[in-house]
Enzyme design. Structure first.
Site, short mmCIF file in Angstrom:
data_model
loop_
_atom_site.label_atom_id
_atom_site.label_comp_id
_atom_site.label_asym_id
_atom_site.label_seq_id
_atom_site.Cartn_x
_atom_site.Cartn_y
_atom_site.Cartn_z
N HIS A 332 30.85 35.92 33.34
CA HIS A 332 32.01 36.60 32.78
C HIS A 332 32.37 35.92 31.47
O HIS A 332 32.25 34.71 31.35
CB HIS A 332 33.20 36.52 33.76
CG HIS A 332 34.24 37.55 33.46
ND1 HIS A 332 35.21 37.37 32.53
CD2 HIS A 332 34.41 38.79 33.98
CE1 HIS A 332 35.95 38.46 32.48
NE2 HIS A 332 35.49 39.34 33.34
N ASP A 389 32.25 42.58 40.46
CA ASP A 389 31.27 43.62 40.77
C ASP A 389 30.24 43.17 41.80
O ASP A 389 29.48 43.99 42.31
CB ASP A 389 30.54 44.05 39.50
CG ASP A 389 31.49 44.74 38.55
OD1 ASP A 389 32.30 45.54 39.03
OD2 ASP A 389 31.44 44.45 37.35
N1 CMC Z 1 22.38 36.39 34.56
C1 CMC Z 1 21.60 35.50 33.91
N2 CMC Z 1 21.97 34.85 32.79
C2 CMC Z 1 23.19 35.14 32.29
C3 CMC Z 1 24.05 36.05 32.93
C4 CMC Z 1 23.60 36.68 34.10
N3 CMC Z 1 24.38 37.55 34.74
N4 CMC Z 1 25.20 36.13 32.21
C5 CMC Z 1 25.07 35.31 31.17
N5 CMC Z 1 23.82 34.68 31.22
C6 CMC Z 1 23.31 33.66 30.31
C7 CMC Z 1 22.88 34.28 28.99
O1 CMC Z 1 21.54 34.68 29.03
C8 CMC Z 1 23.15 33.12 28.06
O2 CMC Z 1 22.10 32.19 28.24
P1 CMC Z 1 21.56 31.28 27.02
O3 CMC Z 1 22.69 30.33 26.74
O4 CMC Z 1 20.33 30.62 27.54
O5 CMC Z 1 21.28 32.22 25.88
C9 CMC Z 1 24.42 32.48 28.61
O6 CMC Z 1 24.40 32.79 30.02
C10 CMC Z 1 25.70 33.01 27.99
O7 CMC Z 1 25.69 34.42 28.10
P2 CMC Z 1 26.39 35.43 27.11
O8 CMC Z 1 25.67 36.74 27.13
O9 CMC Z 1 26.60 34.78 25.79
O10 CMC Z 1 27.79 35.61 27.80
P3 CMC Z 1 28.83 36.74 27.45
O11 CMC Z 1 30.16 36.12 27.61
O12 CMC Z 1 28.52 37.38 26.15
O13 CMC Z 1 28.56 37.84 28.59
C11 CMC Z 1 28.67 39.09 30.57
C12 CMC Z 1 29.38 38.06 29.70
C13 CMC Z 1 29.60 39.50 31.71
C14 CMC Z 1 28.35 40.35 29.73
C15 CMC Z 1 27.38 38.47 31.13
O14 CMC Z 1 27.66 37.35 31.92
C16 CMC Z 1 26.53 39.46 31.91
O15 CMC Z 1 25.73 40.19 31.30
N6 CMC Z 1 26.68 39.52 33.27
C17 CMC Z 1 25.98 40.51 34.07
C18 CMC Z 1 26.70 41.85 33.95
C19 CMC Z 1 27.98 41.86 34.75
O16 CMC Z 1 28.02 41.44 35.91
N7 CMC Z 1 29.05 42.38 34.11
C20 CMC Z 1 30.35 42.54 34.77
C21 CMC Z 1 31.40 41.66 34.21
S1 CMC Z 1 32.87 41.61 35.25
C22 CMC Z 1 33.52 43.19 35.15
C23 CMC Z 1 34.06 43.49 33.79
O17 CMC Z 1 35.07 42.89 33.40
O18 CMC Z 1 33.49 44.34 33.13
#
Ligand code: CMC
Length: 454
Positions: A332, A389
């Site tokens: 998140h 989720d």
């Molecule tokens: N699985 C594997 N790796 C992950 C995940 C995941 N679910 N989420 C983040 N990472 C890794 C990402 O690859 C990155 O790694 P590195 O530092 O090696 O490049 C690091 O963690 C930071 O990730 P980020 O993409 O910069 O984080 P963000 O804050 O931009 O993204 C997120 C947040 C929710 C989009 C992401 O965690 C994600 O894609 N999660 C899976 C989708 C999901 O469950 N979304 C629902 C969120 S809760 C409901 C809502 O509020 O919408």
């Protein structure tokens, strides 16, 4: 370089009103930005939970600089009285009330009132609100023709966003300027009709006859009735199923400035009406990184099961970032700890399945994935924990809600939050149209070549 001189959190007493009910404190201390040979002081503002922010509104005027913050990870786009999150501590509160307490003691409709109007409703307010929701639950008959136009395999999120906008057309006065005196009525109409639209979208996708709402049912029961009854045979509603869905809606009701809520505020800032703003929110919610994650979690679990994997192979491919794969339902932007909503749902998931006398092999895979991920350095180092989720899909599956409807359920749940944020934008006499800047990285000026010379 930015230097801050925070002076023990003592407010100077200077107060700038940002909404009629809310004040932010302008602190006596300032942040100092030094750029080239000059230094400027930037005001520091403080929220009611002692969050400090540097106010950069005058930065460009004074220095020619703008700030750059890819994905708005460190940008406060507004002040808001509605929802507080402490992502490090795993805290979520609506209007000051903890999500744990609300989910135990309140209902979705009560929480909707709380979010939209700021306080828990009295008995009279709640009864009137509930009556108004009942009054508006039926759609204009002409709306049925709109449903006919969609192909039968259309995704219900596409239908929902279009139909919210279409349904706004039947309230002509919405196209005029925002009128606070009519807001209560318009917002109740939207909140009530979103569930009717959602249920009709589902029936349409299966080619089933539309089932009208019943005035004797409350909000969530009525939704399940419209989803699963037949015109000649009412579904027998199980109280635990109604309560479980109501709790899911409540847990989704607001979550401060996420992608869809920011979209609603953005659209509202241009003074679009409440239905148009909410329809935009539905579109923003749809993506798999946001509200679409609940559908993606179930698809991921089903895929793991189909492969005969217990999650081990899948987690390995996630850690190796094979094809950009992610563990859906984990991570998140704000929570760097267990999402408190996921905690509540996890605790209820097992109990609900037992009460409904259902077992689900996908729950076993989910539990195993969670257990393994929470011990794995990849997830620990990145502070990736289960989010809302991760478990909501398993509960909705147990309730018989099809996977493609999961994100629609999120949209129904989030509607009070969108409405509350819409109202905050509209009621703020100082609010301006949202208009971020950018750092342009395209070509500099080019000579135009006539088509024959290209
Ligand atoms: N699985 C594997 N790796 C992950 C995940 C995941 N679910 N989420 C983040 N990472 C890794 C990402 O690859 C990155 O790694 P590195 O530092 O090696 O490049 C690091 O963690 C930071 O990730 P980020 O993409 O910069 O984080 P963000 O804050 O931009 O993204 C997120 C947040 C929710 C989009 C992401 O965690 C994600 O894609 N999660 C899976 C989708 C999901 O469950 N979304 C629902 C969120 S809760 C409901 C809502 O509020 O919408």
């Amino acid at each position: 370089m930015v230097e801050t001189g925070i002076d023990n959190g003592v407010a100077s007493g200077a107060i700038r009103a940002s909404t009629p009910t809310h004040t932010i404190h302008l602190m006596s201390e300032k942040a100092t930005l030094t750029y080239k040979d000059a230094s400027i002081d930037l005001p520091v503002i403080v929220g009611s939970e002692n969050e400090h922010g540097v106010d950069i509104a005058k930065l460009r005027d004074q220095t020619g600089l703008i700030t750059y913050d890819d994905g708005f990870g460190n940008t406060g786009s507004c002040t808001s009285d509605i929802t507080f999150i402490d992502g490090e501590a795993g805290i979520l509160r609506y209007r000051g009330y903890s999500i744990e307490e609300l989910s135990e003691k309140s209902t979705f409709v009560e929480v909707a009132w709380l979010l939209i109007h700021g306080n828990l409703p009295t008995r009279t307010e709640l009864r009137k609100f509930s009556d108004t929701l009942t009054e508006y639950q039926v759609l204009h008959e002409a709306m049925k023709h709109h449903f006919e136009g969609f192909p039968s395999n259309a995704h219900p999120m596409a239908i929902l966003s279009s139909m919210i906008n279409a349904s706004g057309c039947f309230t002509r006065e919405l196209t005029g300027p925002y009128d606070p005196a009519k807001f209560k009525r318009h917002s109740a109409r939207l909140l009530s009709q979103v569930r009717t639209l959602a249920a009709f979208a589902y029936r349409k996708s299966l080619g089933l006859p539309i089932v009208y709402p019943k005035p004797e049912y409350k909000y969530t029961a009525n939704f399940l009735h419209m989803m699963f009854s037949m015109p000649y045979d009412d579904v027998k509603l199980q109280p635990e199923a109604v309560a479980a869905l109501d709790q899911i809606l409540l847990l989704h009701a607001d979550h401060e400035q996420n992608c869809s809520t920011s979209t609603v505020r953005m659209v509202a800032s241009g003074r679009a009406n409440i239905f148009a703003s909410a329809a935009a929110g539905v579109c923003a919610l749809w993506g798999p990184l946001h509200g679409g994650a609940n559908q993606a979690v179930l698809e991921m679990l089903a895929h793991i099961r189909h492969e005969g994997d217990d999650g081990t192979k899948f987690l390995k491919s996630v850690k190796e970032k094979e094809g950009g794969k992610r563990l859906m339902g984990f991570g998140h932007r704000v929570y760097k700890n267990y999402d408190p909503r996921a905690k509540i749902l996890k605790a209820n998931c097992d109990k609900l399945l037992a009460r409904l006398k259902k077992s689900d092999p996908l729950l076993d895979i989910a539990l195993k994935l969670e257990e393994t991920a929470l011990k794995d350095p990849y997830f620990l180092e990145r502070k990736l924990y289960p989010n809302v989720d991760f478990y909501s899909g398993i509960i909705m599956r147990a309730l018989g809600i099809p996977t493609e409807m999961f994100t629609v359920m999120f949209a129904i749940g989030r509607m009070p939050g969108w409405i509350a944020n819409f109202k905050e934008v509209m009621d703020d006499p100082t609010s301006r149209i949202y208009r971020p800047r950018q750092i342009y990285t395209g070509p500099t000026i080019r000579e135009y070549l006539p088509i024959e010379d290209r």
